[in-house]
Design a protein around this motif. Structure first.
Motif, PDB file in Angstrom:
ATOM      1  N   ALA A 122      66.523  75.426  42.466  1.00 50.28           N
ATOM      2  CA  ALA A 122      66.340  74.411  42.834  1.00 50.28           C
ATOM      3  C   ALA A 122      67.373  74.012  43.994  1.00 50.28           C
ATOM      4  O   ALA A 122      67.149  73.483  44.924  1.00 50.28           O
ATOM      5  CB  ALA A 122      66.605  73.123  41.764  1.00 50.28           C
TER       6      ALA A 122
ATOM      7  N   ALA B 145      66.684  73.346  47.851  1.00 46.66           N
ATOM      8  CA  ALA B 145      67.261  71.954  48.555  1.00 46.66           C
ATOM      9  C   ALA B 145      67.913  72.247  49.690  1.00 46.66           C
ATOM     10  O   ALA B 145      67.854  71.573  50.606  1.00 46.66           O
ATOM     11  CB  ALA B 145      68.281  71.384  47.463  1.00 46.66           C
TER      12      ALA B 145
ATOM     13  N   ASN C 184      76.246  71.339  50.649  1.00 49.05           N
ATOM     14  CA  ASN C 184      75.609  72.243  49.640  1.00 49.05           C
ATOM     15  C   ASN C 184      76.656  73.260  49.235  1.00 49.05           C
ATOM     16  O   ASN C 184      76.314  73.842  48.215  1.00 49.05           O
ATOM     17  CB  ASN C 184      74.262  72.791  50.437  1.00 49.05           C
ATOM     18  CG  ASN C 184      73.195  71.814  50.245  1.00 49.05           C
ATOM     19  OD1 ASN C 184      72.691  71.680  49.157  1.00 49.05           O
ATOM     20  ND2 ASN C 184      72.745  71.335  51.329  1.00 49.05           N
TER      21      ASN C 184
ATOM     22  N   THR D  35      73.934  63.454  46.111  1.00 41.31           N
ATOM     23  CA  THR D  35      72.830  64.604  46.298  1.00 41.31           C
ATOM     24  C   THR D  35      71.664  64.147  45.754  1.00 41.31           C
ATOM     25  O   THR D  35      70.574  64.622  46.177  1.00 41.31           O
ATOM     26  CB  THR D  35      73.395  65.956  45.633  1.00 41.31           C
ATOM     27  OG1 THR D  35      73.795  65.580  44.166  1.00 41.31           O
ATOM     28  CG2 THR D  35      74.300  66.830  46.196  1.00 41.31           C
ATOM     29  N   GLN D  36      71.564  62.991  44.847  1.00 40.61           N
ATOM     30  CA  GLN D  36      70.170  62.808  44.180  1.00 40.61           C
ATOM     31  C   GLN D  36      69.318  62.212  45.260  1.00 40.61           C
ATOM     32  O   GLN D  36      68.082  62.425  45.164  1.00 40.61           O
ATOM     33  CB  GLN D  36      70.224  61.940  43.061  1.00 40.61           C
ATOM     34  CG  GLN D  36      70.778  62.659  41.953  1.00 40.61           C
ATOM     35  CD  GLN D  36      72.248  62.749  41.540  1.00 40.61           C
ATOM     36  OE1 GLN D  36      72.906  62.835  42.696  1.00 40.61           O
ATOM     37  NE2 GLN D  36      72.654  63.204  40.466  1.00 40.61           N
TER      38      GLN D  36
ATOM     39  N   TYR E  75      67.713  64.956  47.094  1.00 39.30           N
ATOM     40  CA  TYR E  75      66.798  65.554  46.466  1.00 39.30           C
ATOM     41  C   TYR E  75      65.603  64.758  46.533  1.00 39.30           C
ATOM     42  O   TYR E  75      64.251  65.380  46.734  1.00 39.30           O
ATOM     43  CB  TYR E  75      67.055  65.750  44.757  1.00 39.30           C
ATOM     44  CG  TYR E  75      68.147  66.575  44.810  1.00 39.30           C
ATOM     45  CD1 TYR E  75      68.661  67.627  45.408  1.00 39.30           C
ATOM     46  CD2 TYR E  75      68.821  66.516  43.401  1.00 39.30           C
ATOM     47  CE1 TYR E  75      69.626  68.445  45.434  1.00 39.30           C
ATOM     48  CE2 TYR E  75      70.021  67.382  43.172  1.00 39.30           C
ATOM     49  CZ  TYR E  75      70.418  68.292  44.033  1.00 39.30           C
ATOM     50  OH  TYR E  75      71.564  68.969  43.730  1.00 39.30           O
TER      51      TYR E  75
ATOM     52  N   ILE F 128      61.884  63.176  39.824  1.00 35.60           N
ATOM     53  CA  ILE F 128      62.927  63.152  40.589  1.00 35.60           C
ATOM     54  C   ILE F 128      63.238  61.759  40.977  1.00 35.60           C
ATOM     55  O   ILE F 128      64.483  61.291  41.083  1.00 35.60           O
ATOM     56  CB  ILE F 128      62.909  64.039  41.831  1.00 35.60           C
ATOM     57  CG1 ILE F 128      64.184  64.104  42.590  1.00 35.60           C
ATOM     58  CG2 ILE F 128      62.033  63.243  42.963  1.00 35.60           C
ATOM     59  CD1 ILE F 128      65.319  64.430  41.773  1.00 35.60           C
TER      60      ILE F 128
ATOM     61  N   GLY G  33      66.402  61.193  39.257  1.00 38.94           N
ATOM     62  CA  GLY G  33      67.455  61.049  40.272  1.00 38.94           C
ATOM     63  C   GLY G  33      68.405  59.639  40.179  1.00 38.94           C
ATOM     64  O   GLY G  33      69.419  59.356  40.050  1.00 38.94           O
TER      65      GLY G  33
ATOM     66  N   VAL H 166      68.874  68.081  38.917  1.00 45.74           N
ATOM     67  CA  VAL H 166      68.455  69.556  39.492  1.00 45.74           C
ATOM     68  C   VAL H 166      67.245  69.638  38.863  1.00 45.74           C
ATOM     69  O   VAL H 166      66.109  70.205  39.333  1.00 45.74           O
ATOM     70  CB  VAL H 166      69.714  70.546  39.236  1.00 45.74           C
ATOM     71  CG1 VAL H 166      68.729  71.765  39.697  1.00 45.74           C
ATOM     72  CG2 VAL H 166      70.769  70.153  40.145  1.00 45.74           C
TER      73      VAL H 166
ATOM     74  N   LEU I 121      64.296  67.615  39.961  1.00 42.16           N
ATOM     75  CA  LEU I 121      63.977  68.104  41.273  1.00 42.16           C
ATOM     76  C   LEU I 121      63.084  69.444  41.208  1.00 42.16           C
ATOM     77  O   LEU I 121      62.193  69.327  41.746  1.00 42.16           O
ATOM     78  CB  LEU I 121      65.407  68.481  42.185  1.00 42.16           C
ATOM     79  CG  LEU I 121      65.200  69.314  43.451  1.00 42.16           C
ATOM     80  CD1 LEU I 121      64.127  68.551  44.507  1.00 42.16           C
ATOM     81  CD2 LEU I 121      66.512  69.734  43.947  1.00 42.16           C
TER      82      LEU I 121
END
Lengths: 658, 158
Positions: A566, A570, A616, B57-58, B61, B100, B104, B144, B147
């Motif tokens: 994942a 991403a 990242n 980060t969500q 995503y 998500i 998320g 994650v 996602l």
């Protein structure tokens, strides 16, 4: 591996104490244990601690005004100990001046505050046209000064024994009342019945308006004085290096003075108890021999009940990864250091999470530059090196999975990006192995496969450790049994699982049957021997069956590696989106707009990809660490080791050199 | 009415929208906590910033799934003939966006709360920031996973 520690008992003459402590601090090999009876008051140490406190305050006061260090200048200046000691007197003067300036500023601020509040209170009284000191009681007339609520003004006027002067027309009316001395009491009682607030004129000359002007002048003076003090303080910004050098010099002295308190004394000798690394015992004794030959130096192994500090020692490649382990916890003394086992997996999994050749190059170059120029020490030194190796792995995984700054073989971002993608397609080796966007099930399988490898490795490390300690029962029943169960189930059910995923891997019965049997044997070992300490057979069986329930946690451990896939997509897909966005700026038919667009596109590409690689890389670092802590270390690691804090040059701003 | 493209658009919208809201809340509360800590000790701003970034980060995503839906379904290129021919395809895109979207949204908010606690920990013990990050990342696991399942479902639609 964990370094063996020796308990040191050093006895030497009091006369040599300072010289010995100096030498030991320079060598930095001994952690001194506090053995004093706790009442050894040490005036020297108190004084130097107070000086350190003052220096710290001065440093934080002038820090905003100091010249900023260059982006790539080293973290710590390299200086000698005698070099930084020379700065102590200068720093003393500077921090005295800074303290004085700070005091002046505080005083001025409070004066300003006071003047402002006096001025605000005087504001309503500007209607008074006579000097304030003329409104004072005479033997026959009594004055009342105060603020009267406007609704009560008519009631005041009704009182025929009061002469009233209303100085303004507002919700609270500044009022001066006059009455005969004999009526004072009556007025006081009356005032209690209305909304009245006494006021006293400040002790100033002239009318209220003149007083306000005077206050304004005073505030301006205060502001000017404050500005002067501020300017002087800003000028002191230059002294920050002097202050920092002195701070470190004083810290070094303080550490040594504090160490004196940890010793025990006889009339003419002292005893030092401490911990030394086994490989530094020799060096420590030589250090003391260099000072005096009147000493007794004895070391012994730690005994039951003692908790020696935990230090790990590894090869040059593995050492940076100790910081990743320390972020979790140091290994308990006498157990196993996970760093050398974790390192290859960390590098492997980190790269898979980023899996972009372009980002790998950026990360590698960036951390290389940081190490060369900034010369980081301590934790940041370790972390940057971890990122360097992670970057290398990212480059390799990027080639294997075919991603370069988000550009893939089948890129659809348009413009130059698609052109590069088509180039990758022509050369045909990019991706060299799996295209995760096309073959996502294979990629997911790869991630789970690596996960199983990681988990089994964890169990095996634990088994080897238990074997080496002679506890073969723990090795076989608690560790090997789970290797059998995990591998047995995975291999046994591989055809069924892959069949569900749509690309079946056929295995002959000759492979799957023995695998399932091995899993059953492992399960049987857990059921029968998990509770081997328990006498009661029923309790033992329950404990064993409960232990088998751990199979769910192994399963969730394996599924946890889905994050590898994942996070990989991403990074790649977001990189692609950024390329697409940037490309939208190009392609105008107007030549000027086309050039402007191209320039903007380049700027945007750089900014967006920098953001993407930063966020990242952070994600990959932390997620990869989690896979080590929970999924890997959970199988064998015993945390809770104490940090080794030898008496040494523990500096903040300066790197002490010889 | 051509429901196919509408459903597919709804899928992209809900993924980017809800995950984005979650991250905005998460980053917002951690930002407030960071500002408080940094006002006391400006040296900690780097460590606080790292913790503040985690619940962000969500949103990324969510954006990712939205873009993949838009690309895959043809919303981006404008060729929606497949969606018009088979409107259930649009519904599938919408459903695929849900994990998500909600995973998320909620994980970002809770991750933000954990990160706030981590920032408070950094204020007291600056050397322990790594542990704070690991605690926050435990929550992110579920974003994650969301996602992942959204992604697999979306690219499985043909």
């Amino acid at each position: 591996m964990i370094v063996a520690m020796k308990r040191l008992s050093l006895v030497a003459l009091k006369a040599d104490r300072d010289a010995i402590l100096n030498a030991l601090q320079e060598a930095g090999t001994v952690e001194i244990i506090n053995c004093s009876d706790g009442e050894a008051a040490n005036g020297d140490a108190d004084a130097v601690n107070a000086r350190i406190q003052r220096l710290a305050e001065s440093i934080s006061a002038v820090k905003p005004y100091a010249k900023k260090a260059g982006f790539l200048s080293p973290q710590k200046r390299e200086m000698t100990l005698s070099g930084i000691r020379e700065y102590v007197p200068k720093a003393e003067t500077a921090s005295g001046e800074i303290e004085e300036l700070l005091h002046t500023q505080t005083r001025l601020l409070s004066e300003r505050e006071k003047a402002l509040s006096t001025r605000a209170a005087l504001e309503p009284w500007t209607g008074l046209t006579v000097p304030m000191d003329t409104v004072k009681n005479t033997p026959r007339v009594h004055y009342f000064i105060g603020l009267c609520a406007s609704k009560d003004v008519p009631r005041v006027q009704e009182q025929d024994y009061i002469a009233a002067e209303f100085l303004a027309d507002s919700s609270t009316v500044p009022t001066i009342l006059a009455a005969k001395e004999a009526d004072t009491r009556a007025v006081q009682i009356f005032l209690k019945t209305i909304d009245w607030q006494d006021y006293v004129f400040p002790k100033m000359n002239g009318t209220p308006r003149e007083a306000i002007e005077e206050l304004d002048r005073r505030i301006a003076e205060i502001d000017a004085a404050y500005a002067v003090a501020q300017k002087n303080l800003e000028a002191q910004g230059e002294t920050i290096e002097i202050l920092q050098n002195a701070y470190d010099a004083e810290t070094i002295d303080a550490d040594r003075l504090n160490a004196k308190n940890d010793l025990t004394y006889t009339a003419s000798a002292f005893v030092l108890e401490g911990w030394v690394r086994e490989d530094e015992v020799e060096k420590t004794e030589q250090t003391i021999k260099g000072v005096t030959d009147a000493y007794s130096f004895e070391t012994r192994d730690p005994i039951e009940g003692e908790e020696p500090p935990s230090v790990v020692k590894n090869s040059k490649l593995v050492t940076p990864f100790e910081e990743v382990q320390t972020l979790y916890s140091r290994p308990s003394y006498g157990t196993i250091d996970g760093t050398p086992y974790m390192t290859p997996f960390y590098i492997l999994l980190f790269g898979l999470m980023l899996s972009d050749t372009g980002y790998g190059i950026l990360l590698m170059l960036g951390s290389w530059l940081y190490i060369k120029k900034k010369k980081p020490t301590g934790m940041s030194a370790g972390i940057t090196r971890v990122l360097f190796w992670g970057g290398l792995s990212t480059i390799v995984w990027g080639v294997l999975t075919g991603s370069f700054f988000g550009i893939t073989r089948t890129d659809a971002s348009g413009g130059v990006f698609t052109a590069i993608g088509q180039f990758f397609d022509r050369i045909g080796i990019f991706p060299a192995w799996i295209d995760p966007m096309k073959d996502s099930m294979a990629m997911l399988g790869l991630c789970f496969g690596l996960g199983i490898l990681h988990i089994v490795a964890g169990y095996l490390v634990g088994a080897i450790d238990r074997f080496s300690k002679g506890d073969w029962k723990a090795a076989v029943f608690d560790q090997i049994s789970w290797v059998l169960i995990t591998l047995g189930l995975v291999i046994g059910f591989l055809p069924a699982i892959t069949n569900m995923a749509g690309s079946p891997i056929e295995l002959p019965k000759a492979v799957t049957m023995p695998a399932l049997i091995a899993a059953a044997v492992g399960a049987l070992m857990v059921v029968l021997f998990k509770g081997r300490e328990k006498k009661n057979p029923l309790k033992r069986l329950t404990s064993g069956l409960g232990g088998l329930y751990d199979i769910t946690s192994v399963l969730s451990d394996i599924l946890s590696y889905a994050r590898l896939f994942a996070l990989g997509i991403a990074t790649g897909v977001i990189g692609q989106v950024f390329n697409m966005l940037s490309n939208m700026l190009t392609g105008s038919s107007n030549i000027v707009l086309a050039i402007v667009g191209a320039v903007l596109c380049i700027v945007l590409v750089i900014a967006l990809h920098t953001f993407n690689v930063a966020i990242n890389a952070l994600g990959a670092f932390v997620h990869c660490a989690r896979l080590q802590y929970v999924e890997f270390y959970g199988k064998f690691y015993e945390s809770g080791g104490k940090e080794f804090r030898p008496l040494s040059y523990n500096t903040k701003h300066v790197q002490v050199t010889k | 009415m051509n429901w196919g493209p509408i459903w597919a658009t709804a899928g992209a919208v809900i993924a980017a929208l809800l995950a984005g809201i979650g991250s905005a809340i998460g980053v917002g509360i951690t930002g407030q906590a960071s500002a408080g800590v940094v006002s006391e000790n400006p040296d900690l701003s780097g460590k606080c910033l790292l913790l503040q970034l985690l619940p962000g980060t969500q949103g990324i995503y969510g954006l990712l799934i939205a873009v993949v839906i838009a690309l895959q379904s043809g919303l981006m290129s404008g060729d929606v003939s497949k969606l018009i021919a088979d409107p259930t395809m649009g519904v599938r895109y919408m459903l695929a966006g849900l994990p998500i979207a909600f995973g998320g949204l909620l994980s970002a908010i809770y991750q933000g709360k954990v990160a706030v606690a981590g920032i408070n920990m950094v204020a007291k013990k600056p050397t322990e920031s790594g542990k704070g990050m690991v605690m926050a990342i435990m929550v992110e696991t579920y974003a994650v996973l969301s996602l992942l399942i959204s992604f697999l479902l979306v690219i499985g639609i043909h």
